[in-house]
Design an enzyme around this catalytic site. Structure first.
Site, PDB file in Angstrom:
ATOM      1  N   HIS A 164       5.237   5.779  -8.289  1.00 16.13           N
ATOM      2  CA  HIS A 164       4.782   4.549  -7.627  1.00 16.13           C
ATOM      3  C   HIS A 164       3.533   4.839  -6.788  1.00 16.13           C
ATOM      4  O   HIS A 164       2.535   4.118  -6.879  1.00 16.13           O
ATOM      5  CB  HIS A 164       5.910   4.009  -6.742  1.00 16.13           C
ATOM      6  N   GLU A 165       3.608   5.892  -5.980  1.00 15.25           N
ATOM      7  CA  GLU A 165       2.472   6.198  -5.101  1.00 15.25           C
ATOM      8  C   GLU A 165       1.248   6.626  -5.909  1.00 15.25           C
ATOM      9  O   GLU A 165       0.121   6.221  -5.605  1.00 15.25           O
ATOM     10  CB  GLU A 165       2.857   7.287  -4.091  1.00 15.25           C
ATOM     11  N   HIS A 168      -0.660   3.751  -7.259  1.00 17.09           N
ATOM     12  CA  HIS A 168      -1.577   3.073  -6.329  1.00 17.09           C
ATOM     13  C   HIS A 168      -2.994   3.636  -6.499  1.00 17.09           C
ATOM     14  O   HIS A 168      -3.978   2.903  -6.387  1.00 17.09           O
ATOM     15  CB  HIS A 168      -1.113   3.261  -4.887  1.00 17.09           C
ATOM     16  N   TYR A 179      -5.111  -5.636  -1.533  1.00 15.59           N
ATOM     17  CA  TYR A 179      -3.736  -5.452  -1.048  1.00 15.59           C
ATOM     18  C   TYR A 179      -3.322  -6.612  -0.138  1.00 15.59           C
ATOM     19  O   TYR A 179      -2.898  -6.420   1.002  1.00 15.59           O
ATOM     20  CB  TYR A 179      -3.652  -4.122  -0.298  1.00 15.59           C
ATOM     21  N   GLU A 188       1.514  -3.928  -6.001  1.00 14.86           N
ATOM     22  CA  GLU A 188       2.827  -3.327  -5.775  1.00 14.86           C
ATOM     23  C   GLU A 188       3.688  -3.344  -7.038  1.00 14.86           C
ATOM     24  O   GLU A 188       4.383  -2.377  -7.347  1.00 14.86           O
ATOM     25  CB  GLU A 188       3.550  -4.064  -4.642  1.00 14.86           C
ATOM     26  N   ASP A 265       3.689  -8.606   5.898  1.00 15.50           N
ATOM     27  CA  ASP A 265       3.564  -7.713   4.736  1.00 15.50           C
ATOM     28  C   ASP A 265       2.348  -8.087   3.894  1.00 15.50           C
ATOM     29  O   ASP A 265       2.404  -8.115   2.673  1.00 15.50           O
ATOM     30  CB  ASP A 265       4.847  -7.754   3.890  1.00 15.50           C
ATOM     31  N   HIS A 270       5.107  -6.612  -0.891  1.00 16.52           N
ATOM     32  CA  HIS A 270       6.312  -5.923  -1.358  1.00 16.52           C
ATOM     33  C   HIS A 270       7.436  -6.906  -1.673  1.00 16.52           C
ATOM     34  O   HIS A 270       8.517  -6.490  -2.093  1.00 16.52           O
ATOM     35  CB  HIS A 270       6.813  -4.933  -0.299  1.00 16.52           C
TER      36      HIS A 270
END
Lengths: 402, 111
Positions: A164-165, A168, A179, A188, A265, A270
Site C-alpha cells: 500500500h505504502e 503511494h 490527496y 487511497e 481526512d 480513507h
C-alpha cells in the site's frame, strides 16, 4: 537522425502547436515528437549532473533503516542492504522482504521498474517513534511504526500494508492524484487495490480465495477486528466498542461528505476509497481467476492514464475504455468493469471525461493528448529533481524532513 | 493549564475520524512535571517559528502521513490558547518531544 532532432528543436513552440492541429497525420506526429524531444532535452539539462549517481544507486535496490524509536529519519541507522545479510530484527526483515515482493510484483505483473519505472531505490524505515500507530510514504521513502501493542502491532507485519505504502509512490510518479476528496480517495483506493493484489499474487490466490483485507496482521490478537479495511465489504472490517464501526461506504448513495481538512481526512480520502475499492472487487470476482491478471492490469493502466484531479466518474470511464483497449470492445472483461461500477452506483459512459495518453505517441493523438504527455513528463522531471535534492541533502541517501 | 491533543489521518484514519481531543490537566501533575511541560511547549513554539512551521500550517500531502494538533490553554494568555500543528513529514525535534510527552501523559493513547 541526430541532425533532424537538432533542427526540430529550434522550431518555435507556437509553430509546433499549430502543426499539431494539422490535417496531415504525419505532420502532427512529427510536431508531437519534436515537442516531446524538446521537453526531454530540457529535463535532461536540469538533472544530467546527477543522473550518473542515480543510475549507480538505482535498480530498485532495497535499504532498510532502524530508527530506534526516533522520529528523525536522518538519524536512523542502516539495518539491511540489498546485498547484505539478513538482520536479527524481524521488522527489518519483514520490511525488506515486503519491499522485495512488491518490487517483484510490479516488475513481473505490470512490467514496472520500481516506483518511478526507472529503478528508484526502495528505502524503508522501521521502528519509527514510540508506540507509533502508523505507516506512511513521505514522498521519498516508506516509514513503519511498531504500534502501541494495545490496538496495533508492528506495521511491517502485513505485506499488503507495505505494498500500500509503496503504491503511494507509484501513484505519485504516474497520475499524481491529489490527496483530497475524490482524487485522494482514488489515491487511497489504488494503494489498497495494489496492496491486496501483491498479497494475492504472493499467495497465488484466486479472487474468490482471497480475503480482500488490508492490514489484517497489524491488529493485536483479540482486538476484535478483521482488518483496517475490506475491499469485499467496505464498512464491515470492524465494529466494536473500542474501535467504533468501520466508516467506509460501499456505494455512492452512502458517499460521506467530509471537509477537506485534517480532521475531515482531507475530504474522506480513507473513507470514500471504499467505493472504488468495492468496484474493483466486483470487477475482479466477475472476471474470475487471478485478480492481478485482467482487473489489476486494467486498473493500473487506468491509473497511468489519469491525472491529478481525476474523480470517480472519470476513473470509471477510463477503466471501461482501457478494458476495451486491452481485451476488446464488449469483451467479458469490459462487461465486468461496467458491472463492477454499476454495483457501486456509478454508470460508466462511453468516453473517458478526463484522460491522458499512456501509450506511445502516434499521429492520431489529439492536441490534448500531446499536452498531457508533456505534463506527465514534466511531473516525472519534478519528481526526479525532488529525489535528487533529497539525496544531496542526505549525503547519498534520502534525507526526509522528519 | 490544559493541554489537548488531536490526531488525524494516517493509514488508520477511519479509526480516528470524529474522535474528540484527549486532554492532560496539569492540576494533576507534580510541579516538576508541569515545569517540564511548560519548557517543552516553549521549545516547540520557538522551533515552529524558527522552522517556519507556523501554527495551523502543516503538510499532509504525502500518503498516510498523520497530523497532530496540540492546544495549550494557560487560562491567562491574552492571545487565547496556543495551537501547534505539525505532521509526520514536517515535524521539528522539539514538537516531537512535546508530542511524546503529551502522549505518555494521556489517560488513553487510543489509535
Amino acid at each position: 537522425m541526430r541532425q533532424d532532432t537538432t533542427r526540430q528543436c529550434i522550431i518555435p513552440p507556437h509553430v509546433l502547436e499549430r502543426l499539431l492541429e494539422s490535417d496531415d497525420a504525419a505532420i502532427r506526429s512529427a510536431a508531437m515528437t519534436t515537442l516531446l524531444t524538446t521537453a526531454r532535452l530540457r529535463g535532461e539539462r536540469e538533472v544530467r549532473a546527477s543522473l550518473v549517481r542515480l543510475a549507480a544507486t538505482g535498480q530498485g535496490r532495497r535499504t532498510v533503516f532502524d530508527c530506534r524509536k526516533s522520529t528523525s529519519l536522518p538519524m536512523c541507522s542502516l539495518a539491511r542492504s540489498e546485498d547484505g545479510p539478513p538482520s536479527a530484527d524481524l521488522s527489518v526483515n519483514q520490511a525488506f522482504d515486503g519491499l522485495g515482493s512488491t518490487r517483484q510484483f510490479y516488475q513481473d505483473v505490470l512490467e514496472r521498474n520500481s516506483i518511478d519505472d526507472r529503478g528508484m531505490r526502495l528505502d524503508g524505515y522501521v521502528h519509527r517513534g514510540v508506540k507509533y500507530n502508523n505507516a506512511f510514504w513521505n514522498g521519498q521513502v516508506m516509514v513503519f511504526g511498531d504500534g502501541d501493542g494495545i490496538i496495533f502491532t508492528d506495521f511491517t507485519a502485513s505485506l499488503d500494508v507495505i505494498a500500500h505504502e509503496l503504491t503511494h509512490g507509484v501513484t505519485e510518479h504516474t497520475a499524481g492524484l491529489d490527496y483530497h476528496n475524490q482524487s485522494g480517495a482514488l489515491n487511497e483506493s489504488m494503494s489498497d487495490v495494489m496492496g491486496v493484489l501483491v498479497k494475492q499474487w504472493s499467495l497465488q490466490q484466486t479472487a474468490d480465495q482471497a480475503d480482500w483485507l488490508i492490514g489484517a496482521d497489524i491488529f493485536t490478537p483479540g482486538i476484535g477486528a478483521d482488518a483496517l479495511r475490506s475491499l469485499k465489504a467496505p464498512g464491515q472490517a470492524y465494529d466494536n466498542k473500542l474501535l467504533g464501526k468501520d466508516p467506509q461506504p460501499a456505494h455512492m448513495r452512502d458517499y460521506v461528505q467530509l471537509p477537506d481538512t485534517d480532521d475531515g481526512d482531507n475530504g474522506g480520502v480513507h473513507i470514500n476509497s471504499g467505493i472504488p475499492s468495492k468496484a474493483f472487487y466486483l470487477t475482479a470476482v466477475e472476471i474470475g481467476g487471478y485478480a492481478w491478471e485482467a482487473a489489476g492490469r486494467i486498473w493500473y493502466e487506468s491509473l497511468r492514464a489519469s491525472t491529478a484531479t481525476t474523480e470517480f466518474q472519470a476513473f470509471a470511464d477510463t477503466t471501461f475504455s482501457k478494458a476495451g483497449e486491452l481485451y476488446g470492445i464488449d469483451s467479458a472483461e469490459q462487461q465486468a468493469v461496467q458491472a463492477g461500477w454499476d454495483g457501486v452506483g456509478i454508470t460508466v459512459t462511453a468516453e473517458p471525461t478526463t484522460m491522458r495518453g499512456s501509450a506511445a505517441p502516434t499521429g492520431t493523438d489529439s492536441v490534448g493528448d500531446v499536452l498531457r504527455h508533456l505534463a506527465e513528463m514534466s511531473a516525472s522531471i519534478d519528481a526526479l529533481r525532488r529525489d535528487l535534492q533529497g539525496q544531496a541533502v542526505g549525503g547519498g541517501r534520502p534525507a526526509p524532513p522528519a | 493549564m490544559r493541554v489537548s491533543l488531536s490526531t488525524h489521518g494516517g493509514l488508520a484514519a477511519g479509526l480516528r475520524l470524529g474522535r474528540p481531543p484527549s486532554t492532560v490537566d496539569t492540576s494533576a501533575l507534580t510541579g516538576a512535571e508541569a515545569g517540564e511541560l511548560t519548557r517543552l511547549v516553549e521549545a516547540a513554539r520557538t522551533a515552529s517559528a524558527r522552522e517556519g512551521t507556523a501554527e495551523g500550517v502543516g503538510d499532509t500531502m504525502s500518503g498516510d502521513a498523520m497530523s497532530y494538533e496540540v492546544t495549550v490553554d494557560t487560562g491567562i494568555d491574552r492571545g487565547g490558547p496556543v495551537v501547534l500543528r505539525q505532521t509526520d513529514t514536517s515535524m521539528t525535534a522539539e514538537f516531537a518531544a512535546l508530542l511524546r510527552w503529551v502522549q505518555q501523559h494521556l489517560p488513553q493513547a487510543g489509535a
